[in-house]
Design a protein around this motif. Structure first.
Motif, PDB file in Angstrom:
ATOM      1  N   GLY A   1      -0.632  34.730  15.295  1.00 33.30           N
ATOM      2  CA  GLY A   1      -0.241  34.062  16.526  1.00 33.30           C
ATOM      3  C   GLY A   1       0.426  34.968  17.529  1.00 33.30           C
ATOM      4  N   LYS A   2       0.260  36.290  17.380  1.00 32.15           N
ATOM      5  CA  LYS A   2       0.945  37.239  18.259  1.00 32.15           C
ATOM      6  C   LYS A   2       0.117  37.656  19.461  1.00 32.15           C
ATOM      7  N   VAL A   3      -1.190  37.408  19.432  1.00 34.79           N
ATOM      8  CA  VAL A   3      -2.037  37.618  20.602  1.00 34.79           C
ATOM      9  C   VAL A   3      -2.926  36.395  20.761  1.00 34.79           C
ATOM     10  N   GLY A   4      -3.458  36.198  21.945  1.00 27.39           N
ATOM     11  CA  GLY A   4      -4.274  35.024  22.224  1.00 27.39           C
ATOM     12  C   GLY A   4      -5.753  35.275  22.043  1.00 27.39           C
ATOM     13  N   LYS A   5      -6.527  34.225  22.330  1.00 25.21           N
ATOM     14  CA  LYS A   5      -7.970  34.295  22.126  1.00 25.21           C
ATOM     15  C   LYS A   5      -8.622  35.294  23.065  1.00 25.21           C
ATOM     16  N   GLU A   6      -8.104  35.444  24.267  1.00 24.69           N
ATOM     17  CA  GLU A   6      -8.705  36.369  25.222  1.00 24.69           C
ATOM     18  C   GLU A   6      -8.591  37.812  24.740  1.00 24.69           C
ATOM     19  N   GLU A   7      -7.428  38.163  24.184  1.00 23.01           N
ATOM     20  CA  GLU A   7      -7.255  39.516  23.639  1.00 23.01           C
ATOM     21  C   GLU A   7      -8.171  39.746  22.440  1.00 23.01           C
ATOM     22  N   LEU A   8      -8.293  38.714  21.608  1.00 19.43           N
ATOM     23  CA  LEU A   8      -9.168  38.829  20.446  1.00 19.43           C
ATOM     24  C   LEU A   8     -10.623  39.012  20.869  1.00 19.43           C
ATOM     25  N   LEU A   9     -11.066  38.199  21.837  1.00 20.32           N
ATOM     26  CA  LEU A   9     -12.443  38.304  22.296  1.00 20.32           C
ATOM     27  C   LEU A   9     -12.720  39.663  22.928  1.00 20.32           C
ATOM     28  N   GLU A  10     -11.753  40.187  23.652  1.00 17.40           N
ATOM     29  CA  GLU A  10     -11.924  41.498  24.274  1.00 17.40           C
ATOM     30  C   GLU A  10     -12.127  42.581  23.214  1.00 17.40           C
ATOM     31  N   ALA A  11     -11.349  42.506  22.126  1.00 16.39           N
ATOM     32  CA  ALA A  11     -11.494  43.490  21.048  1.00 16.39           C
ATOM     33  C   ALA A  11     -12.836  43.347  20.350  1.00 16.39           C
ATOM     34  N   GLU A  12     -13.240  42.113  20.088  1.00 14.84           N
ATOM     35  CA  GLU A  12     -14.520  41.893  19.401  1.00 14.84           C
ATOM     36  C   GLU A  12     -15.680  42.378  20.278  1.00 14.84           C
ATOM     37  N   ALA A  13     -15.606  42.089  21.573  1.00 16.52           N
ATOM     38  CA  ALA A  13     -16.688  42.492  22.479  1.00 16.52           C
ATOM     39  C   ALA A  13     -16.760  44.005  22.636  1.00 16.52           C
ATOM     40  N   ALA A  14     -15.624  44.692  22.502  1.00 18.25           N
ATOM     41  CA  ALA A  14     -15.620  46.148  22.578  1.00 18.25           C
ATOM     42  C   ALA A  14     -16.153  46.782  21.294  1.00 18.25           C
ATOM     43  N   SER A  15     -16.134  46.008  20.222  1.00 18.21           N
ATOM     44  CA  SER A  15     -16.679  46.490  18.951  1.00 18.21           C
ATOM     45  C   SER A  15     -18.177  46.231  18.864  1.00 18.21           C
ATOM     46  N   TYR A  16     -18.583  44.986  19.138  1.00 19.98           N
ATOM     47  CA  TYR A  16     -19.995  44.592  19.092  1.00 19.98           C
ATOM     48  C   TYR A  16     -20.506  44.576  20.533  1.00 19.98           C
ATOM     49  N   HIS A  17     -21.011  45.718  20.997  1.00 21.53           N
ATOM     50  CA  HIS A  17     -21.122  45.917  22.440  1.00 21.53           C
ATOM     51  C   HIS A  17     -22.521  46.232  22.941  1.00 21.53           C
ATOM     52  N   SER A  18     -23.493  46.454  22.055  1.00 22.23           N
ATOM     53  CA  SER A  18     -24.817  46.845  22.552  1.00 22.23           C
ATOM     54  C   SER A  18     -25.852  46.561  21.476  1.00 22.23           C
ATOM     55  N   ALA A  19     -27.106  46.881  21.790  1.00 22.59           N
ATOM     56  CA  ALA A  19     -28.188  46.699  20.827  1.00 22.59           C
ATOM     57  C   ALA A  19     -27.974  47.606  19.612  1.00 22.59           C
TER      58      ALA A  19
END
Length: 610
Positions: free
Chosen positions: A200-218
């Motif tokens: 509960g220390k970061v929100g969904k937007e921060e989580l989504l940003e990290a996930e999108a930076a990891s899974y980012h291309s074909a």
């Protein structure tokens, strides 16, 4: 040859002598009918080439040119499969240039556990493997083909394609990868943000940003989960071109490897002099090589089911004891996330498959005397593909790793043990991935906290009810109960408890992701709860021992009392409908246990023995 590797191989051969003989007899019967277009009626054949060009029609009428069937898992929602969009045209052109024909035989479904994780659709994931096998079989059933190209990457797709190919074992097949996406944010950073979100220390937007930076291309996800384990295992078995598994998509080298794979399968058909059907290529030595490669790299535990199902598709009977003995003899040679911080691209840069093959072969841990799609002998796979003046050639691979923190030698392993343990005791049998565990976490003895779903556990975690030493039991997650979904959603909360200093472990008849391993987890418990397994007799507060060192999984209660307890029941009605699940009810009931491959198809003892 390492004596343990040889002993296990010999044992598999002896155990499977009757079933393998039946498989080979059926393969030979099918081979004697070919080329198969010769048995088609004029109407059959005309339907089969109606949409072809005039030159392809002429070639197919002649019965002297190879016709290659393409089976693809392409879809453009999933990054790993999106590159396959252009492959059929590349393949057809390459095959035409050498005087043969290729036809797109059929597509297979490809779902992503990453998208369905923790969702109802995940309950179709394991079942999709058998659907993929059946779908590929439908595409190949037209009797038009002399060989096949299998285009697949991820979790259930490659095992399903391999099972289908072995069902057409009289034909040659080459598996064609598409490669991993380039590296995104470090896996350590992604895991850190996930855990912060669980706390509960970061929100969904921060989580989504990290996930999108990891899974980012074909391309395939870069962590070492089931998808990349698939690629490594298939190359270890000699079904990929050497060094082709981890070349990034949309690069000149990737395209040339695809063309070379297309040309190579035509050379292996019964129309030429180098006929090599997949049913003979995949023998006991090839299967053991695949398992050793998996263990040496700390690969996905999903293969303790998939490789058993694949082996049985070729007439071989493999069990978890084989995995355990091979693991004892196989050192851990890689540190790829979750067993380390590097990703699969770092593994490739450090020396990749060529160096891994070399150090294992030099130590006698792989069978060198096998058939491969690139020719006889696995030593061929110590070479790497490169482009020289625009042409694809293979050169000798590295003799040393360029990064000993990611890929090491047999002489200097990260661990002497291959990272897989089989646990057994009065709860049943299970497997544990030990390669990613921190020192001191391998053994947990603590009271049980019992749940019937991952959602119940999540609620208890958020309520603070798990802030203690405990062995979390999540049952009624087995194949027959609900399709054996992955429970990777449990990793962040259990990781939080572990980081708080609590001794915590998981016991489940479900699966964990290939990207799991931080928390000791006795998974694939069999017999499953729905089948009356003893996991259904565990009560809250029972002292449980999960021992990843000695291989024990036990409830520490009086034996007579435990045996006399009634088996718990669960309301599975909510798992039987919604998101298409209602259509899979009959299939769920046919699934074998996890140690038998969790398969609904043709791998029963009765089938194997005719």
């Amino acid at each position: 040859m390492n004596p343990v590797i040889q002993k296990v191989t010999d044992r598999i051969i002896a155990r499977s002598s009757k079933s393998r003989a039946i498989y080979l007899e059926r393969l030979e019967q099918a081979r004697q009918q070919g080329p198969h277009r010769g048995v088609l009626s004029c109407g059959n054949l005309a339907h089969g080439f109606a949409a072809c060009s005039a030159s392809d029609k002429a070639d197919l009428r002649s019965l002297t040119k190879a016709n290659i069937g393409i089976i693809s898992s392409y879809n453009d929602m999933l990054s790993a499969h999106q590159p396959y969009q252009t492959y059929p045209d590349i393949i057809k052109k390459a095959v035409n240039e050498i005087g043969s024909v290729a036809q797109f035989a059929g597509g297979v479904p490809a779902m992503c556990d990453g998208v369905t994780q923790g969702q109802p659709g995940m309950e179709l994931s394991l079942l999709s493997r058998d659907i993929i096998a059946m779908s590929a079989a439908v595409g190949l059933s037209h009797n038009m083909f002399d060989g096949g190209l299998m285009l697949g990457i991820c979790d259930k797709i490659v095992p399903g394609l391999l099972m289908a190919a072995l069902s057409f074992g009289h034909l040659p097949f080459v598996f064609v990868p598409a490669g991993p996406m380039p590296s995104g944010i470090p896996n350590k950073e992604k895991a850190r943000v996930r855990q912060l979100y669980a706390e509960g220390k970061v929100g969904k937007e921060e989580l989504l940003e990290a996930e999108a930076a990891s899974y980012h291309s074909a391309g395939t996800c870069t962590f070492y989960g089931t998808a990349n384990s698939n690629q490594l295992v298939v190359e270890m078995m000699g079904l990929h071109l050497p060094g082709s598994s981890f070349v990034n998509p949309n690069t000149p080298l990737r395209d040339e490897l695809t063309k070379a794979a297309a040309r190579q399968v035509t050379r292996l058909t019964a129309l030429g002099n180098d006929y090599l059907p997949i049913g003979k290529l995949v023998d006991a030595k090839a299967i053991v090589n695949g398992i050793v490669g998996l263990l040496a790299t700390g690969g996905s535990t999903n293969h303790t089911m998939h490789l058993i199902a694949v082996a049985r598709s070729a007439g071989f009977i493999v069990n978890w004891d084989d995995f355990a003995e091979l693991s004892d003899a196989t050192p851990l040679l890689t540190r790829i996330y979750p067993n380390g911080q590097a990703d699969i691209n770092h593994f490739q840069y450090a020396g990749g498959m060529a160096y891994l093959m070399r150090t294992l072969l030099d130590a006698g841990l792989l069978h060198e005397d096998v058939q491969t799609i690139a020719g006889p002998g696995l030593r061929r796979y110590t070479q790497v593909p490169v482009l020289q003046d625009g042409k694809l050639v293979w050169v000798d691979g590295p003799e040393q790793s360029s990064d000993d923190d990611v890929l090491t030698s047999v002489d200097k392993p990260f661990k002497a043990h291959g990272g897989l343990q089989v646990l057994s005791g009065n709860v049943g049998r299970s497997v544990m991935k030990t390669s990613s565990l921190r020192p001191g976490t391998e053994i947990v003895k603590a009271p049980a906290v019992v749940f019937h779903s991952q959602h119940e556990l999540d609620a208890a975690f958020k309520a603070g009810e798990l802030d203690k030493d405990c062995v979390v039991v999540v049952r009624f997650q087995g194949p027959k109960a609900c399709g054996m979904p992955e429970l990777h959603k449990l990793t962040p909360p259990l990781g939080v408890l572990q980081d708080k200093g609590f001794k915590v472990a998981l016991v489940t008849d479900g699966r964990m992701s290939g990207a799991s391993g931080k928390v000791p987890a006795a998974i694939h418990v069999t017999p499953e709860a729905l089948d009356g397994g003893n996991i259904a007799r565990i009560n809250n507060g029972d002292m449980l021992l999960v021992d990843g060192e000695s291989g024990k999984l036990e409830v520490l209660v009086d034996a007579k009392e435990f045996a006399a307890r009634p088996v718990a029941v669960a309301d599975m009605a909510p798992n039987l409908y919604g998101m298409g699940r209602e259509m899979f009810g009959a299939m769920r009931q046919q699934l074998t246990g996890a140690e038998q491959g969790a398969c609904s198809l043709f791998i029963t003892e009765e089938h194997l023995h005719g």
